[in-house]
Enzyme design. Structure first.
Site, short mmCIF file in Angstrom:
data_model
loop_
_atom_site.label_atom_id
_atom_site.label_comp_id
_atom_site.label_asym_id
_atom_site.label_seq_id
_atom_site.Cartn_x
_atom_site.Cartn_y
_atom_site.Cartn_z
N HIS A 7 12.94 -24.21 63.12
CA HIS A 7 13.27 -24.54 64.51
C HIS A 7 13.71 -25.99 64.53
O HIS A 7 13.32 -26.80 63.70
CB HIS A 7 12.01 -24.33 65.35
CG HIS A 7 12.19 -24.45 66.83
ND1 HIS A 7 12.29 -25.66 67.47
CD2 HIS A 7 12.25 -23.50 67.81
CE1 HIS A 7 12.41 -25.47 68.78
NE2 HIS A 7 12.40 -24.17 69.00
N ASP A 39 4.80 -26.00 60.63
CA ASP A 39 5.00 -25.67 62.04
C ASP A 39 4.41 -24.29 62.30
O ASP A 39 4.97 -23.27 61.89
CB ASP A 39 6.50 -25.68 62.36
CG ASP A 39 6.80 -25.27 63.80
OD1 ASP A 39 5.85 -25.00 64.57
OD2 ASP A 39 8.00 -25.21 64.15
N GLN A 48 4.88 -20.35 65.95
CA GLN A 48 5.03 -18.89 66.01
C GLN A 48 3.91 -18.18 65.26
O GLN A 48 3.37 -17.18 65.73
CB GLN A 48 6.38 -18.47 65.41
CG GLN A 48 7.59 -18.91 66.20
CD GLN A 48 7.66 -18.25 67.57
OE1 GLN A 48 7.22 -17.11 67.75
NE2 GLN A 48 8.20 -18.96 68.53
N LYS A 84 2.13 -20.89 73.59
CA LYS A 84 2.53 -19.68 72.89
C LYS A 84 1.33 -18.81 72.54
O LYS A 84 1.49 -17.64 72.20
CB LYS A 84 3.32 -20.03 71.62
CG LYS A 84 4.67 -20.70 71.90
CD LYS A 84 5.43 -20.93 70.61
CE LYS A 84 6.69 -21.77 70.83
NZ LYS A 84 7.73 -21.06 71.58
N CYS A 106 17.27 -22.15 69.18
CA CYS A 106 16.89 -23.48 68.71
C CYS A 106 16.78 -23.53 67.19
O CYS A 106 15.90 -24.20 66.63
CB CYS A 106 15.58 -23.94 69.34
SG CYS A 106 15.68 -24.22 71.11
#
Length: 400
Positions: free
Chosen positions: A118, A195, A198, A221, A358
């Site tokens: 991302h 990261d 997700q 999220k 993104c």
């Protein structure tokens, strides 16, 4: 025992509408417990934290302390002081880039960034590379769209200082092997920045087991409130970092000749934090303990597999590019524009995401202009799947 999707769905008041929500990879829906906790704070609480000594302020300070402990437990951090609050995963990565990397990188040092990332895990590294004279090295995807750890090993060098990688791609759902990546990076004395925005929603993460140096995610999220991010860092690394921002409650002492930063984690948390979000996230983390998340994932995967099966049989115009066993259903077409599909689905009250997500470098590497993504959560159901399939059939019939 099977996962009870109806019971899970009942916690989400927004599911009482006719909308089919399949954009959870952008932000998840919110359970009533989180909504109630946030509302209660704004309605009945006039206190802030770490300052006043009256009963309400002390109780709120203790509650926020418990959120940090619960968050540390969620990712199996060794210490709760390794959990730093930010406004989102993006800010957390920027904090690592500007408060760690900027102070340690030198000219010609290398930052390896995977092509799956991302923009939030690309742009901060480009910025700090420009500031320090370091170089961003692309870890490219393979022909199948996935990452190879053998390829990573081939591009590591004595100049490598940082490896930045996602836990789960927000485009394809691919999950890199974090344990192997960490092992490779540490062989070269590099650190790993993951990261998890997700991945944490769908997969358990153990930062100690995978030996991750920095890990970031956003509460919104994971069924939580917006405006709250989490940065995990190993204590030794956090101790070395610059505090980044100055202000109230991030110091032990101050004068016009200088200041002494506070101990971890407070040296990174200048000013009043997003207290309402922390209260809401406390409710979210408590609520999440009610469910078997492995069963929930199996249930979600059954929905995705059903959709893939139906689409491959009835809509050859659409090709699925998401990884098997992923909560994402990502579709492309060589003849129909992704935005046209999204608009027609929106007219049928179905929320999906379309475009570059993104992740422009990844979309370009895959050879597409954009994609259509339906992202699934345990609050989705068979009716959502059938309505999506019907809507896609209608959209393709119109557009082709």
């Amino acid at each position: 025992m099977m996962f009870d999707s109806s019971a899970f769905r009942s916690y989400f008041p927004s599911r009482q509408t006719d909308e089919v929500y399949l954009d959870s990879a952008s932000t998840s829906l919110k359970p009533q417990m989180m909504i109630d906790a946030t509302t209660n704070y704004y309605t009945h609480n006039a206190a802030t934290i770490l300052r006043s000594k009256h009963a309400q302020a002390l109780a709120l300070t203790e509650q926020v302390s418990q959120v940090r402990i619960l968050t540390a437990k969620l990712i199996n951090a060794e210490h709760s002081h390794e959990i730093i609050w930010s406004k989102g995963a993006t800010e957390s990565i920027n904090l690592v880039a500007q408060s760690y990397a900027r102070y340690f990188l030198q000219a010609n040092d290398e930052i390896i960034v995977s092509e799956l990332e991302h923009h939030s895990n690309i742009i901060p590294w480009l910025q700090v590379a420009a500031q320090t004279g370091a170089k961003v090295v692309k870890w490219p995807i393979e022909a199948d769209g996935n990452l190879s750890t053998d390829h990573l090993l081939s591009i590591m060098s004595v100049k490598t200082r940082i490896v930045a990688v996602t836990q789960m791609s927000n485009v394809t759902g691919f999950e890199p092997n974090l344990a192997v990546i960490s092992d490779i990076a540490h062989q070269f004395n590099a650190i790993v920045v993951v990261d998890g925005a997700q991945g944490i929603v769908h997969r358990p993460i153990d930062v100690q087991q995978y030996d991750i140096d920095f890990y970031v995610f956003s509460a919104h999220k994971l069924y939580g409130p917006t405006g709250l991010g989490i940065l995990y860092g190993k204590s030794a690394l956090l101790q070395q970092m610059d505090c980044g921002q100055g202000g109230g409650k991030m110091l032990k002492s101050a004068s016009f000749s200088g200041f002494e930063p506070a101990d971890l984690p407070y040296k990174f948390e200048a000013g009043t934090p997003n207290i309402a979000a922390l209260v809401g996230f406390h409710a979210t983390l408590t609520w999440l303990t009610l469910f078997d998340h492995n069963q929930a994932h199996v249930y979600v995967q059954q929905l995705v597999d059903y959709c893939q099966s139906q689409l491959s049989r009835h809509l050859p115009e659409l090709t699925c590019i998401s990884t098997p066993n992923s909560p994402l259903l990502t579709l492309v077409s060589s003849t129909i524009h992704h935005d046209d599909i999204a608009i027609l689905l929106a007219e049928q009250n179905i929320a999906i995401r379309a475009g570059e997500l993104c992740a422009q470098p990844l979309i370009k590497a895959l050879g597409y202009r954009g994609v259509v993504r339906a992202s699934w959560m345990p609050y989705n159901n068979q009716t959502d799947a059938d309505r999506l399939i019907s809507a896609l059939q209608s959209a393709v019939d119109i557009l082709k």
